[in-house]
Design a protein around this motif. Structure first.
Motif, short mmCIF file in Angstrom:
data_model
loop_
_atom_site.label_atom_id
_atom_site.label_comp_id
_atom_site.label_asym_id
_atom_site.label_seq_id
_atom_site.Cartn_x
_atom_site.Cartn_y
_atom_site.Cartn_z
N ASP A 20 0.83 -1.21 0.00
CA ASP A 20 0.00 0.00 0.00
C ASP A 20 0.86 1.26 0.00
O ASP A 20 0.53 2.25 -0.67
N GLU A 21 1.97 1.25 0.73
CA GLU A 21 2.88 2.41 0.75
C GLU A 21 3.50 2.62 -0.63
O GLU A 21 3.56 3.75 -1.12
N LEU A 22 3.97 1.54 -1.25
CA LEU A 22 4.53 1.64 -2.60
C LEU A 22 3.49 2.14 -3.60
O LEU A 22 3.79 2.95 -4.47
N THR A 23 2.27 1.64 -3.45
CA THR A 23 1.20 2.02 -4.36
C THR A 23 0.90 3.51 -4.26
O THR A 23 0.74 4.18 -5.29
N ALA A 24 0.85 4.05 -3.06
CA ALA A 24 0.56 5.47 -2.89
C ALA A 24 1.60 6.33 -3.62
O ALA A 24 1.25 7.33 -4.27
N VAL A 27 1.21 5.84 -7.60
CA VAL A 27 0.00 6.48 -8.13
C VAL A 27 0.23 7.99 -8.26
O VAL A 27 -0.18 8.60 -9.26
N GLN A 28 0.90 8.58 -7.31
CA GLN A 28 1.22 10.02 -7.41
C GLN A 28 2.12 10.28 -8.62
O GLN A 28 1.91 11.22 -9.38
N GLN A 29 3.11 9.43 -8.83
CA GLN A 29 4.01 9.59 -9.97
C GLN A 29 3.27 9.40 -11.29
O GLN A 29 3.50 10.13 -12.26
N ILE A 30 2.39 8.42 -11.35
CA ILE A 30 1.59 8.18 -12.56
C ILE A 30 0.72 9.40 -12.84
O ILE A 30 0.61 9.85 -13.99
N THR A 31 0.11 9.95 -11.81
CA THR A 31 -0.74 11.13 -11.96
C THR A 31 0.04 12.30 -12.54
O THR A 31 -0.44 13.01 -13.43
N GLU A 32 1.25 12.50 -12.07
CA GLU A 32 2.07 13.63 -12.49
C GLU A 32 2.73 13.45 -13.85
O GLU A 32 2.97 14.43 -14.56
N ARG A 33 3.03 12.21 -14.24
CA ARG A 33 3.91 11.98 -15.38
C ARG A 33 3.29 11.26 -16.58
O ARG A 33 3.96 11.10 -17.60
N GLU A 34 2.05 10.79 -16.46
CA GLU A 34 1.49 9.95 -17.52
C GLU A 34 0.17 10.49 -18.05
O GLU A 34 -0.90 10.06 -17.62
N PRO A 35 0.22 11.41 -19.01
CA PRO A 35 -1.03 11.95 -19.55
C PRO A 35 -1.87 10.90 -20.29
O PRO A 35 -3.08 11.05 -20.39
N GLY A 36 -1.25 9.83 -20.77
CA GLY A 36 -1.99 8.79 -21.48
C GLY A 36 -2.67 7.79 -20.57
O GLY A 36 -3.44 6.95 -21.03
N THR A 37 -2.40 7.88 -19.27
CA THR A 37 -3.08 7.03 -18.29
C THR A 37 -4.32 7.79 -17.84
O THR A 37 -4.23 8.79 -17.14
N THR A 42 -6.96 2.15 -7.53
CA THR A 42 -6.55 1.02 -6.71
C THR A 42 -7.54 0.81 -5.59
O THR A 42 -8.19 1.76 -5.14
N ALA A 43 -7.67 -0.44 -5.14
CA ALA A 43 -8.63 -0.74 -4.08
C ALA A 43 -8.19 -1.97 -3.30
O ALA A 43 -7.59 -2.89 -3.86
N ALA A 70 8.02 3.14 -18.07
CA ALA A 70 8.43 4.27 -17.24
C ALA A 70 9.26 3.79 -16.05
O ALA A 70 8.96 2.76 -15.44
N GLY A 71 10.29 4.55 -15.72
CA GLY A 71 11.17 4.18 -14.61
C GLY A 71 10.45 4.01 -13.30
O GLY A 71 10.74 3.07 -12.54
N HIS A 72 9.49 4.89 -13.00
CA HIS A 72 8.78 4.79 -11.72
C HIS A 72 7.93 3.52 -11.66
O HIS A 72 7.78 2.93 -10.59
N VAL A 73 7.40 3.08 -12.80
CA VAL A 73 6.60 1.85 -12.82
C VAL A 73 7.51 0.63 -12.73
O VAL A 73 7.20 -0.33 -12.00
#
Length: 105
Positions: A20-24, A27-37, A42-43, A70-73
């Motif tokens: 859950d910590e890794l996911t948080a 998800v922030q990195q995906i939000t900031e860096r991935e306009p195609g996502t 997550t649940a 992506a490196g963060h993924v």
């Protein structure tokens, strides 16, 4: 549009907390860096404390490939894998939906 659902089974409660910590973070990195996502939701699964489900919607397969490369993924995958006892991926063929701007995708 390209979509998938992933179910993760964590090894134990400590692994679930770490997951859950890794996911948080990712998800922030995906939000900031991935306009195609378009959606990366997550649940936790009710009644199954070690299970997690991700619902992912991408503009197209190229956006999904960019996400996977992506490196963060890649870092997320490397760090989460030891925490898991199982993973199931289901690729979807999206149909009728509310909340997705079908004309834009």
């Amino acid at each position: 549009m390209f979509a998938l659902v992933v179910r993760f089974e964590c090894r134990d409660e400590a692994a679930a907390a770490s997951f859950d910590e890794l996911t948080a973070v990712v998800v922030q990195q995906i939000t900031e860096r991935e306009p195609g996502t378009l959606i990366y939701a997550t649940a936790a699964v009710e009644g199954e404390p070690l299970a997690r489900v991700f619902y992912e919607v991408y503009r197209d397969r190229d956006a999904f490939q960019a996400h996977e490369q992506a490196g963060h993924v890649r870092d997320f995958h490397a760090r989460k894998d030891p925490l898991l006892s199982g993973t199931r991926v289901e690729f979807l063929a999206p149909g009728a939906a509310k909340g997705l701007d079908q004309g834009r995708i």
